[in-house]
Design a protein around this motif. Sequence first.
Motif, PDB file in Angstrom:
ATOM      1  N   LYS A  22       0.820  -1.203   0.000  1.00 13.08           N
ATOM      2  CA  LYS A  22       0.000   0.000   0.000  1.00 13.08           C
ATOM      3  C   LYS A  22       0.862   1.265   0.000  1.00 13.08           C
ATOM      4  O   LYS A  22       0.479   2.287  -0.570  1.00 13.08           O
ATOM      5  CB  LYS A  22      -0.937  -0.002   1.210  1.00 13.08           C
ATOM      6  N   VAL A  23       2.034   1.211   0.628  1.00 18.70           N
ATOM      7  CA  VAL A  23       2.963   2.348   0.568  1.00 18.70           C
ATOM      8  C   VAL A  23       3.375   2.598  -0.868  1.00 18.70           C
ATOM      9  O   VAL A  23       3.382   3.741  -1.353  1.00 18.70           O
ATOM     10  CB  VAL A  23       4.211   2.095   1.443  1.00 18.70           C
ATOM     11  N   ILE A  24       3.713   1.529  -1.579  1.00 22.51           N
ATOM     12  CA  ILE A  24       4.110   1.654  -2.982  1.00 22.51           C
ATOM     13  C   ILE A  24       2.954   2.192  -3.819  1.00 22.51           C
ATOM     14  O   ILE A  24       3.141   3.035  -4.712  1.00 22.51           O
ATOM     15  CB  ILE A  24       4.587   0.282  -3.509  1.00 22.51           C
ATOM     16  N   GLU A  25       1.760   1.730  -3.515  1.00 20.78           N
ATOM     17  CA  GLU A  25       0.572   2.220  -4.223  1.00 20.78           C
ATOM     18  C   GLU A  25       0.361   3.714  -3.955  1.00 20.78           C
ATOM     19  O   GLU A  25       0.043   4.479  -4.864  1.00 20.78           O
ATOM     20  CB  GLU A  25      -0.647   1.421  -3.767  1.00 20.78           C
ATOM     21  N   TYR A  26       0.535   4.101  -2.696  1.00 19.11           N
ATOM     22  CA  TYR A  26       0.383   5.511  -2.340  1.00 19.11           C
ATOM     23  C   TYR A  26       1.400   6.368  -3.089  1.00 19.11           C
ATOM     24  O   TYR A  26       1.069   7.430  -3.628  1.00 19.11           O
ATOM     25  CB  TYR A  26       0.555   5.708  -0.833  1.00 19.11           C
ATOM     26  N   LEU A  27       2.636   5.912  -3.131  1.00 19.44           N
ATOM     27  CA  LEU A  27       3.685   6.638  -3.839  1.00 19.44           C
ATOM     28  C   LEU A  27       3.324   6.804  -5.310  1.00 19.44           C
ATOM     29  O   LEU A  27       3.453   7.894  -5.888  1.00 19.44           O
ATOM     30  CB  LEU A  27       5.013   5.897  -3.697  1.00 19.44           C
ATOM     31  N   SER A  28       2.845   5.760  -5.930  1.00 22.04           N
ATOM     32  CA  SER A  28       2.446   5.815  -7.337  1.00 22.04           C
ATOM     33  C   SER A  28       1.323   6.827  -7.560  1.00 22.04           C
ATOM     34  O   SER A  28       1.322   7.560  -8.554  1.00 22.04           O
ATOM     35  CB  SER A  28       2.003   4.423  -7.798  1.00 22.04           C
ATOM     36  N   ASN A  29       0.409   6.900  -6.623  1.00 20.99           N
ATOM     37  CA  ASN A  29      -0.734   7.805  -6.759  1.00 20.99           C
ATOM     38  C   ASN A  29      -0.352   9.276  -6.558  1.00 20.99           C
ATOM     39  O   ASN A  29      -1.120  10.168  -6.943  1.00 20.99           O
ATOM     40  CB  ASN A  29      -1.837   7.426  -5.773  1.00 20.99           C
ATOM     41  N   ARG A  30       0.798   9.529  -5.973  1.00 22.71           N
ATOM     42  CA  ARG A  30       1.239  10.914  -5.800  1.00 22.71           C
ATOM     43  C   ARG A  30       2.033  11.417  -7.018  1.00 22.71           C
ATOM     44  O   ARG A  30       2.370  12.583  -7.102  1.00 22.71           O
ATOM     45  CB  ARG A  30       2.123  11.041  -4.549  1.00 22.71           C
TER      46      ARG A  30
ATOM     47  N   ILE B 189       3.348   3.631  15.499  1.00 19.01           N
ATOM     48  CA  ILE B 189       3.719   4.168  14.182  1.00 19.01           C
ATOM     49  C   ILE B 189       2.808   3.585  13.107  1.00 19.01           C
ATOM     50  O   ILE B 189       2.320   4.309  12.232  1.00 19.01           O
ATOM     51  CB  ILE B 189       5.204   3.878  13.884  1.00 19.01           C
ATOM     52  N   ILE B 190       2.557   2.289  13.170  1.00 24.09           N
ATOM     53  CA  ILE B 190       1.674   1.646  12.192  1.00 24.09           C
ATOM     54  C   ILE B 190       0.267   2.234  12.261  1.00 24.09           C
ATOM     55  O   ILE B 190      -0.419   2.365  11.240  1.00 24.09           O
ATOM     56  CB  ILE B 190       1.659   0.123  12.415  1.00 24.09           C
ATOM     57  N   PHE B 191      -0.153   2.614  13.459  1.00 26.83           N
ATOM     58  CA  PHE B 191      -1.475   3.223  13.636  1.00 26.83           C
ATOM     59  C   PHE B 191      -1.640   4.479  12.787  1.00 26.83           C
ATOM     60  O   PHE B 191      -2.752   4.884  12.456  1.00 26.83           O
ATOM     61  CB  PHE B 191      -1.670   3.546  15.119  1.00 26.83           C
ATOM     62  N   ASN B 192      -0.541   5.088  12.406  1.00 24.64           N
ATOM     63  CA  ASN B 192      -0.587   6.328  11.631  1.00 24.64           C
ATOM     64  C   ASN B 192      -0.603   6.107  10.120  1.00 24.64           C
ATOM     65  O   ASN B 192      -0.521   7.064   9.354  1.00 24.64           O
ATOM     66  CB  ASN B 192       0.595   7.225  12.018  1.00 24.64           C
ATOM     67  N   GLN B 193      -0.704   4.848   9.682  1.00 22.87           N
ATOM     68  CA  GLN B 193      -0.872   4.566   8.260  1.00 22.87           C
ATOM     69  C   GLN B 193      -2.352   4.576   7.912  1.00 22.87           C
ATOM     70  O   GLN B 193      -3.180   3.999   8.609  1.00 22.87           O
ATOM     71  CB  GLN B 193      -0.275   3.215   7.880  1.00 22.87           C
ATOM     72  N   ASN B 194      -2.683   5.250   6.821  1.00 23.99           N
ATOM     73  CA  ASN B 194      -4.061   5.329   6.347  1.00 23.99           C
ATOM     74  C   ASN B 194      -4.370   4.211   5.365  1.00 23.99           C
ATOM     75  O   ASN B 194      -3.472   3.515   4.872  1.00 23.99           O
ATOM     76  CB  ASN B 194      -4.316   6.678   5.681  1.00 23.99           C
ATOM     77  N   GLN B 195      -5.644   4.084   5.022  1.00 26.92           N
ATOM     78  CA  GLN B 195      -6.081   3.064   4.062  1.00 26.92           C
ATOM     79  C   GLN B 195      -5.479   3.285   2.679  1.00 26.92           C
ATOM     80  O   GLN B 195      -5.342   2.338   1.906  1.00 26.92           O
ATOM     81  CB  GLN B 195      -7.613   3.057   3.973  1.00 26.92           C
ATOM     82  N   ASP B 196      -5.101   4.527   2.356  1.00 26.31           N
ATOM     83  CA  ASP B 196      -4.494   4.780   1.043  1.00 26.31           C
ATOM     84  C   ASP B 196      -3.041   4.345   0.981  1.00 26.31           C
ATOM     85  O   ASP B 196      -2.399   4.412  -0.070  1.00 26.31           O
ATOM     86  CB  ASP B 196      -4.633   6.259   0.651  1.00 26.31           C
ATOM     87  N   GLY B 197      -2.489   3.891   2.108  1.00 29.62           N
ATOM     88  CA  GLY B 197      -1.116   3.394   2.148  1.00 29.62           C
ATOM     89  C   GLY B 197      -0.118   4.391   2.683  1.00 29.62           C
ATOM     90  O   GLY B 197       0.973   4.018   3.104  1.00 29.62           O
ATOM     91  N   GLY B 198      -0.472   5.680   2.643  1.00 35.97           N
ATOM     92  CA  GLY B 198       0.414   6.699   3.176  1.00 35.97           C
ATOM     93  C   GLY B 198       0.254   6.863   4.673  1.00 35.97           C
ATOM     94  O   GLY B 198      -0.609   6.249   5.299  1.00 35.97           O
ATOM     95  N   PHE B 199       1.100   7.697   5.254  1.00 35.95           N
ATOM     96  CA  PHE B 199       1.067   7.948   6.694  1.00 35.95           C
ATOM     97  C   PHE B 199       0.767   9.408   6.970  1.00 35.95           C
ATOM     98  O   PHE B 199       1.107  10.292   6.175  1.00 35.95           O
ATOM     99  CB  PHE B 199       2.419   7.599   7.326  1.00 35.95           C
ATOM    100  N   VAL B 200       0.177   9.663   8.130  1.00 35.17           N
ATOM    101  CA  VAL B 200      -0.064  11.037   8.562  1.00 35.17           C
ATOM    102  C   VAL B 200       1.115  11.519   9.390  1.00 35.17           C
ATOM    103  O   VAL B 200       1.817  10.730  10.037  1.00 35.17           O
ATOM    104  CB  VAL B 200      -1.359  11.157   9.393  1.00 35.17           C
ATOM    105  N   PHE B 201       1.330  12.823   9.384  1.00 35.79           N
ATOM    106  CA  PHE B 201       2.357  13.402  10.236  1.00 35.79           C
ATOM    107  C   PHE B 201       1.901  13.379  11.690  1.00 35.79           C
ATOM    108  O   PHE B 201       2.637  12.963  12.578  1.00 35.79           O
ATOM    109  CB  PHE B 201       2.666  14.839   9.807  1.00 35.79           C
ATOM    110  N   GLU B 202       0.662  13.793  11.921  1.00 37.40           N
ATOM    111  CA  GLU B 202       0.107  13.822  13.274  1.00 37.40           C
ATOM    112  C   GLU B 202      -1.406  13.684  13.180  1.00 37.40           C
ATOM    113  O   GLU B 202      -2.057  14.457  12.472  1.00 37.40           O
ATOM    114  CB  GLU B 202       0.491  15.120  13.971  1.00 37.40           C
ATOM    115  N   ARG B 203      -1.956  12.703  13.864  1.00 34.87           N
ATOM    116  CA  ARG B 203      -3.393  12.452  13.803  1.00 34.87           C
ATOM    117  C   ARG B 203      -4.206  13.680  14.225  1.00 34.87           C
ATOM    118  O   ARG B 203      -3.840  14.381  15.162  1.00 34.87           O
ATOM    119  CB  ARG B 203      -3.762  11.275  14.714  1.00 34.87           C
ATOM    120  N   ASN B 204      -5.299  13.888  13.477  1.00 38.55           N
ATOM    121  CA  ASN B 204      -6.296  14.891  13.829  1.00 38.55           C
ATOM    122  C   ASN B 204      -5.783  16.326  13.688  1.00 38.55           C
ATOM    123  O   ASN B 204      -6.365  17.249  14.249  1.00 38.55           O
ATOM    124  CB  ASN B 204      -6.808  14.673  15.266  1.00 38.55           C
ATOM    125  N   LYS B 205      -4.682  16.520  12.941  1.00 41.11           N
ATOM    126  CA  LYS B 205      -4.147  17.868  12.761  1.00 41.11           C
ATOM    127  C   LYS B 205      -3.743  18.104  11.306  1.00 41.11           C
ATOM    128  O   LYS B 205      -3.195  17.216  10.646  1.00 41.11           O
ATOM    129  CB  LYS B 205      -2.929  18.097  13.660  1.00 41.11           C
TER     130      LYS B 205
END
Length: 362
Positions: free
Chosen positions: A19-27, A292-308
């Motif tokens: 999913k990380v690779i997929e996210y990268l491709s989508n950007r 850290i894994i909790f901060n990965q989204n369904q699109d495969g990317g990660f957030v910098f900080e939840r809820n911000k």
Amino acid sequence: MKKEFSKYNKSKTFYSERKVIEYLSNRKIQSNKYEFSNSGKISSIYSGTYACLLQGMYIGYTENERRKWIEYFDSHQREDGLFVDKNYDDRNFFSENGGWGAEHLVPHILVAYDRLQAIPKYELKYLKKYEIYNTKDNWLEKLDYRNIWGSSNHIMNRVVAMQYARDRLRMDFSESIQTIEEILLEKINPEYGMWFDGKANDINSRNEMIRGMYHILPIFYYDNIKTPFASKAIDQIVLSQNKWGGFDKNIGSSACADIDGLDPLLRLWVQENGYQYTSDIKEVVDRAKEWIIFNQNQDGGFVFERNKKFKYGSQVSLTSEKDESNLFATWFRCLSLELVEDFFSQNSHSRLIKTVGYECPL
């Protein structure tokens, strides 16, 4: 649990490299141009750098891709060695911030060049003004070691680049680097094993001290120099871990706060104990990994900080909305996970490379 986190279910965390690779491709916009996030549609060299680093970590490069990336970075370099981008506000980009901008960008790009097995078009001549040959009256002595986070950014940006220039570009920084390392070793606070002036007697000062450790320690690690009082530093980092596994007083710790705690913890532990770990340190690292894994989204990317919402360097081109993935956070959190993998696998199949600064394996 804080009210704003009640909508998240931490037990349903997942991690997917695919999913990380997929996210990268989508950007990807075109060729070597990448958008920072789904809402940050403007391409920039910061976004391109993180895309290149993620590609190198998880996919690799064809020869054609490798050549295009080299051309991309070379096309953004000035003759003084700095890298520029027309999409940034020049007044901000060339400020003395340390945590973002022209000098801050260089160590990221140098890791990319190492992954591409190439060197920049121009020497890093801008570093000449930061050479140090004596222990008095120099820029290193003028920094504020109580507010060490900001000061340590400057140290990392400049000295890591000097190490690269010394080893890859054959620029004569050896004496200056040695002097800097000697000064910094003298400045370690023996009570905490970190760089900090004064007493770290509350959570804010402890976290400030740990942030500084993260930026300075890679200089010594790369040159195979052990830092003293490491066990005391490890104790301070463990104390900073919150109940969710992140390394900040807030349970919703950021990508920066988490790697700032995790990276020096693992490096210092290996320095002192090798890869033999106790159940206590394993629990600390396991909890950090889960967070850290909790901060990965369904699109495969990660957030910098939840809820911000996140705005890197106050730039429109480097913005993500609340709970939206972005390339910087994705690279930084993936880097944290690779360090954890290095630790538990005893560095047996590391995706990281022997390089200056950020991506050096344990």
